[in-house]
Design an enzyme around this catalytic site. Structure first.
Site, PDB file in Angstrom:
ATOM      1  N   ASN A 189       0.868  -1.184   0.000  1.00  0.00           N
ATOM      2  CA  ASN A 189       0.000   0.000   0.000  1.00  0.00           C
ATOM      3  C   ASN A 189       0.900   1.228   0.000  1.00  0.00           C
ATOM      4  O   ASN A 189       1.496   1.556   1.022  1.00  0.00           O
ATOM      5  CB  ASN A 189      -0.891  -0.018   1.250  1.00  0.00           C
ATOM      6  CG  ASN A 189      -1.706   1.260   1.398  1.00  0.00           C
ATOM      7  OD1 ASN A 189      -1.817   2.052   0.459  1.00  0.00           O
ATOM      8  ND2 ASN A 189      -2.283   1.460   2.575  1.00  0.00           N
ATOM      9  N   TRP A 190       0.999   1.865  -1.155  1.00  0.00           N
ATOM     10  CA  TRP A 190       1.894   3.028  -1.267  1.00  0.00           C
ATOM     11  C   TRP A 190       1.278   4.296  -0.679  1.00  0.00           C
ATOM     12  O   TRP A 190       1.944   5.327  -0.623  1.00  0.00           O
ATOM     13  CB  TRP A 190       2.276   3.249  -2.734  1.00  0.00           C
ATOM     14  CG  TRP A 190       3.369   2.333  -3.207  1.00  0.00           C
ATOM     15  CD1 TRP A 190       3.797   1.175  -2.616  1.00  0.00           C
ATOM     16  CD2 TRP A 190       4.193   2.497  -4.375  1.00  0.00           C
ATOM     17  NE1 TRP A 190       4.826   0.620  -3.340  1.00  0.00           N
ATOM     18  CE2 TRP A 190       5.084   1.408  -4.432  1.00  0.00           C
ATOM     19  CE3 TRP A 190       4.247   3.457  -5.382  1.00  0.00           C
ATOM     20  CZ2 TRP A 190       6.040   1.255  -5.444  1.00  0.00           C
ATOM     21  CZ3 TRP A 190       5.180   3.305  -6.400  1.00  0.00           C
ATOM     22  CH2 TRP A 190       6.071   2.224  -6.425  1.00  0.00           C
ATOM     23  N   LYS A 191       0.007   4.237  -0.328  1.00  0.00           N
ATOM     24  CA  LYS A 191      -0.684   5.428   0.211  1.00  0.00           C
ATOM     25  C   LYS A 191      -0.482   6.617  -0.725  1.00  0.00           C
ATOM     26  O   LYS A 191      -0.492   6.451  -1.934  1.00  0.00           O
ATOM     27  CB  LYS A 191      -0.210   5.710   1.636  1.00  0.00           C
ATOM     28  CG  LYS A 191      -0.205   4.466   2.527  1.00  0.00           C
ATOM     29  CD  LYS A 191      -0.020   4.775   3.969  1.00  0.00           C
ATOM     30  CE  LYS A 191       0.118   3.479   4.742  1.00  0.00           C
ATOM     31  NZ  LYS A 191      -0.002   3.657   6.164  1.00  0.00           N
ATOM     32  N   HIS A 202      -9.549   0.997   4.798  1.00  0.00           N
ATOM     33  CA  HIS A 202      -8.291   1.211   5.521  1.00  0.00           C
ATOM     34  C   HIS A 202      -8.558   2.178   6.672  1.00  0.00           C
ATOM     35  O   HIS A 202      -9.366   3.100   6.554  1.00  0.00           O
ATOM     36  CB  HIS A 202      -7.235   1.789   4.564  1.00  0.00           C
ATOM     37  CG  HIS A 202      -5.865   1.809   5.148  1.00  0.00           C
ATOM     38  ND1 HIS A 202      -5.472   2.755   6.056  1.00  0.00           N
ATOM     39  CD2 HIS A 202      -4.796   0.995   4.968  1.00  0.00           C
ATOM     40  CE1 HIS A 202      -4.215   2.518   6.402  1.00  0.00           C
ATOM     41  NE2 HIS A 202      -3.780   1.450   5.756  1.00  0.00           N
ATOM     42  N   GLU A 237      -7.006   4.622   7.719  1.00  0.00           N
ATOM     43  CA  GLU A 237      -6.806   6.043   7.397  1.00  0.00           C
ATOM     44  C   GLU A 237      -8.035   6.616   6.695  1.00  0.00           C
ATOM     45  O   GLU A 237      -8.359   7.796   6.867  1.00  0.00           O
ATOM     46  CB  GLU A 237      -5.530   6.206   6.552  1.00  0.00           C
ATOM     47  CG  GLU A 237      -4.285   5.988   7.417  1.00  0.00           C
ATOM     48  CD  GLU A 237      -3.061   5.490   6.680  1.00  0.00           C
ATOM     49  OE1 GLU A 237      -3.026   5.558   5.435  1.00  0.00           O
ATOM     50  OE2 GLU A 237      -2.130   5.013   7.359  1.00  0.00           O
ATOM     51  N   GLU A 269      -5.444  -5.064  10.482  1.00  0.00           N
ATOM     52  CA  GLU A 269      -4.462  -4.006  10.688  1.00  0.00           C
ATOM     53  C   GLU A 269      -4.783  -3.242  11.973  1.00  0.00           C
ATOM     54  O   GLU A 269      -5.627  -2.334  11.962  1.00  0.00           O
ATOM     55  CB  GLU A 269      -4.486  -3.029   9.506  1.00  0.00           C
ATOM     56  CG  GLU A 269      -4.127  -3.653   8.187  1.00  0.00           C
ATOM     57  CD  GLU A 269      -3.502  -2.634   7.242  1.00  0.00           C
ATOM     58  OE1 GLU A 269      -2.421  -2.915   6.725  1.00  0.00           O
ATOM     59  OE2 GLU A 269      -4.088  -1.544   7.059  1.00  0.00           O
ATOM     60  N   GLY A 278       2.391   2.151  10.711  1.00  0.00           N
ATOM     61  CA  GLY A 278       3.375   3.217  10.592  1.00  0.00           C
ATOM     62  C   GLY A 278       4.069   3.599  11.878  1.00  0.00           C
ATOM     63  O   GLY A 278       4.735   4.630  11.949  1.00  0.00           O
ATOM     64  N   SER A 335       3.329  -2.287  10.323  1.00  0.00           N
ATOM     65  CA  SER A 335       4.761  -2.312  10.613  1.00  0.00           C
ATOM     66  C   SER A 335       5.426  -3.648  10.282  1.00  0.00           C
ATOM     67  O   SER A 335       6.334  -4.095  10.996  1.00  0.00           O
ATOM     68  CB  SER A 335       5.023  -1.915  12.077  1.00  0.00           C
ATOM     69  OG  SER A 335       4.611  -0.574  12.301  1.00  0.00           O
ATOM     70  N   GLY A 348       2.746  -1.192   4.255  1.00  0.00           N
ATOM     71  CA  GLY A 348       2.787   0.216   3.884  1.00  0.00           C
ATOM     72  C   GLY A 348       4.203   0.657   3.581  1.00  0.00           C
ATOM     73  O   GLY A 348       4.745   0.433   2.495  1.00  0.00           O
ATOM     74  N   GLY A 349       4.852   1.269   4.558  1.00  0.00           N
ATOM     75  CA  GLY A 349       6.164   1.883   4.353  1.00  0.00           C
ATOM     76  C   GLY A 349       7.192   0.972   3.713  1.00  0.00           C
ATOM     77  O   GLY A 349       7.950   1.398   2.829  1.00  0.00           O
TER      78      GLY A 349
HETATM   79  C1  PEP Z   1      -0.817   0.156   6.007  1.00  0.00           C
HETATM   80  O1  PEP Z   1      -0.955   1.355   5.929  1.00  0.00           O
HETATM   81  O2  PEP Z   1      -1.651  -0.595   5.482  1.00  0.00           O
HETATM   82  C2  PEP Z   1       0.339  -0.363   6.723  1.00  0.00           C
HETATM   83  C3  PEP Z   1       0.313  -1.597   7.109  1.00  0.00           C
HETATM   84  O3  PEP Z   1       1.381   0.520   6.950  1.00  0.00           O
HETATM   85  P1  PEP Z   1       2.831   0.170   7.586  1.00  0.00           P
HETATM   86  O4  PEP Z   1       3.286  -1.123   6.992  1.00  0.00           O
HETATM   87  O5  PEP Z   1       3.695   1.319   7.186  1.00  0.00           O
HETATM   88  O6  PEP Z   1       2.628   0.076   9.053  1.00  0.00           O
END
Ligand code: PEP
Length: 242
Positions: free
Chosen positions: A10-12, A88, A90, A158, A164, A202, A223-224
């Site tokens: 997920n590049w957001k 999600h 967010e 999640e 994050g 994470s 994500g990251g």
């Molecule tokens: C996400 O936003 O779906 C996510 C899992 O982010 P991260 O891996 O950066 O915690």
């Protein structure tokens, strides 16, 4: 049919056309699992053209109409998307998305031929209050539409507080939630045992292997660490080996 293993990035709201070079590095590595990247919508067409499965990060519940700034599921499909992330945390926080709205979006995704990756997860306050399993049960019941099947739906657990932050639940906590999700889906859907269940929050190269060894964890929503092939590659390799 066992659930398919999926490493989904997920590049957001990160990345421009220049970031597509990361895809070449990801594609250069053989994978023993499905790999998907969900970039910002403006990059979907160019990314899909590189031959990597590509997904959106949201869609509207309606098929078309006066909804400025929104994107219909069929439009995502039209430019090459195969999946769409829905609900999600967010979006639940920033855009006030409710379980009912997420379910309507998932229905729209299914009608357009997209796989819906439906996200659920508790806040830290909910976990501290001992409400995690009730929250996840309610989100699953409310966000997953009746037309869900193992072929058109993936569920991502999640925890909001793990996204994050560099913090993750214990393996036992992840196992407890994934077992609950498997039970709920199996009770409600004929092929609920085959729906892929992802953990997200994470996930890094350093913790991927132990997370993928947890029962009913069929992959990750990342994500990251999905932004750089140097990080996402080892996560894909860990899932391939799991
Ligand atoms: C996400 O936003 O779906 C996510 C899992 O982010 P991260 O891996 O950066 O915690």
């Amino acid at each position: 049919m066992a659930p398919r293993k999926l490493a989904a990035g997920n590049w957001k709201m990160n990345g421009t056309l220049a970031a597509l070079s990361e895809i070449d590095a990801i594609l250069a590595q053989p994978a023993g699992c499905d790999v998907l990247i969900c970039p910002p919508a403006v990059l979907i067409q160019a990314m899909a053209a590189k031959g990597i499965p590509t997904g959106g990060q949201d869609c509207h519940a309606k098929a078309s109409g006066a909804h400025t700034g929104d994107i219909a599921a069929a439009q995502l499909k039209d430019v090459g998307a195969s999946h769409v992330i829905l609900g999600h945390s967010e979006r639940r926080t920033d855009h006030g998305e409710t379980d009912e709205m997420v379910s309507a979006k998932a229905l729209a995704a299914h009608e357009a031929g997209l796989v819906a990756i439906i996200c659920v997860g508790e806040t830290e306050a909910q976990r501290d209050a001992g409400h995690t399993l009730d929250v996840i049960s309610a989100q699953l019941a409310g966000s997953v539409p009746d037309c869900a099947t193992a072929a058109n739906t993936v569920i991502a657990y999640e925890p909001v507080w793990a996204i994050g932050t560099g913090r993750t639940p214990t393996n036992d906590q992840i196992a407890e939630v994934h077992a609950l999700m498997r039970d709920r889906l199996s009770a409600r859907f004929a092929d609920g045992a085959d729906v892929a269940l992802l953990y997200g929050g994470s996930v890094k190269p350093a913790n991927a292997a132990e997370i993928f060894a947890i029962p009913h964890v069929n992959g990750a929503l990342v994500g990251g660490a999905s932004l750089k092939a140097a990080d996402f590659g080892p996560i894909i390799a860990a899932l391939s080996a799991a």
